[in-house]
Design a protein around this motif. Structure first.
Motif, mmCIF file in Angstrom:
data_model
loop_
_atom_site.group_PDB
_atom_site.id
_atom_site.type_symbol
_atom_site.label_atom_id
_atom_site.label_comp_id
_atom_site.label_asym_id
_atom_site.label_seq_id
_atom_site.Cartn_x
_atom_site.Cartn_y
_atom_site.Cartn_z
ATOM 1 N N GLU A 39 47.024 43.013 45.815
ATOM 2 C CA GLU A 39 45.983 44.036 45.997
ATOM 3 C C GLU A 39 46.324 44.935 47.179
ATOM 4 N N GLU A 91 34.363 44.004 44.431
ATOM 5 C CA GLU A 91 35.524 44.612 43.766
ATOM 6 C C GLU A 91 35.163 44.965 42.325
ATOM 7 N N HIS A 151 40.653 36.423 39.406
ATOM 8 C CA HIS A 151 39.330 36.068 39.940
ATOM 9 C C HIS A 151 38.746 34.893 39.155
ATOM 10 N N HIS A 211 47.224 36.903 45.314
ATOM 11 C CA HIS A 211 46.283 37.903 44.803
ATOM 12 C C HIS A 211 45.982 38.965 45.869
HETATM 13 FE FE LIG Z 1 40.479 40.639 43.982
#
Ligand SMILES: [Fe+2]
Ligand SMILES: [Fe+2]
Length: 165
Positions: free
Chosen positions: A68, A131, A31, A64
């Motif tokens: 996830e 998140e 992130h 990413h």
């Molecule tokens: Fe994420």
């Protein structure tokens, strides 16, 4: 006249490989890296640099989102018996992917391109906030082994990055 020199003192190179991280640390580092790239985009006027940054952002976000969706979300969903956070995050990923698809292969030649990058940045910011503030906090408190999860995510990430290269 203002001088726009900002010393990049915090620009530590991201050395993700081989550093054992728990799942949440790994995702947070991703992130941060993407947010840094968006900040760089905002600062540049060079079309070449914009294109390179967007390519980097899109690749990073794609990998990413995939780790996830493949590993983190299912583990968290099962452990937390979640019916809310993971489905919502998955829907948000779809919006992000849609914008990525619009940007990939496009030329950074005007206000629509910049607008798409800005909206992508805002989506991502919103998504990351949810998140980190909600999902990660609950996941941490769950029974999931975050170190083990982080290890499989790191391995999958390396694999995906190697495929993309
Ligand atoms: Fe994420
Ligand atoms: Fe996500």
């Amino acid at each position: 006249m203002t001088t726009t020199k900002t010393p990049s003192k915090t620009a530590a190179p991201s050395k993700v490989k081989a550093s054992p991280k728990d799942a949440i640390a790994l995702l947070k580092a991703d992130h941060d890296a993407v947010s840094q790239l968006f900040a760089e985009y905002e600062k540049t006027r060079s079309v070449t640099k914009k294109k390179a940054l967007v390519a980097e952002i899109c690749d990073a976000l794609t990998v990413h989102a995939q780790i996830e969706e493949e590993i983190f979300y299912p583990a968290v969903k099962a452990a937390m018996k979640d019916k809310l956070l993971v489905p919502e995050a998955t829907v948000e990923h779809a919006s992000v992917k849609d914008l990525i698809a619009q940007l990939e292969g496009a030329e950074p030649d005007g206000e629509m391109y910049d607008a798409k990058v800005r909206v992508l940045s805002e989506y991502v910011k919103h998504h990351v906030k949810e998140e980190q503030n909600e999902m990660f906090a609950k996941a941490k408190a769950s029974s999931v082994d975050m170190v083990e999860l982080g290890a499989s995510m790191a391995a999958r990430k390396d694999e995906l990055l190697a495929q993309a290269a």
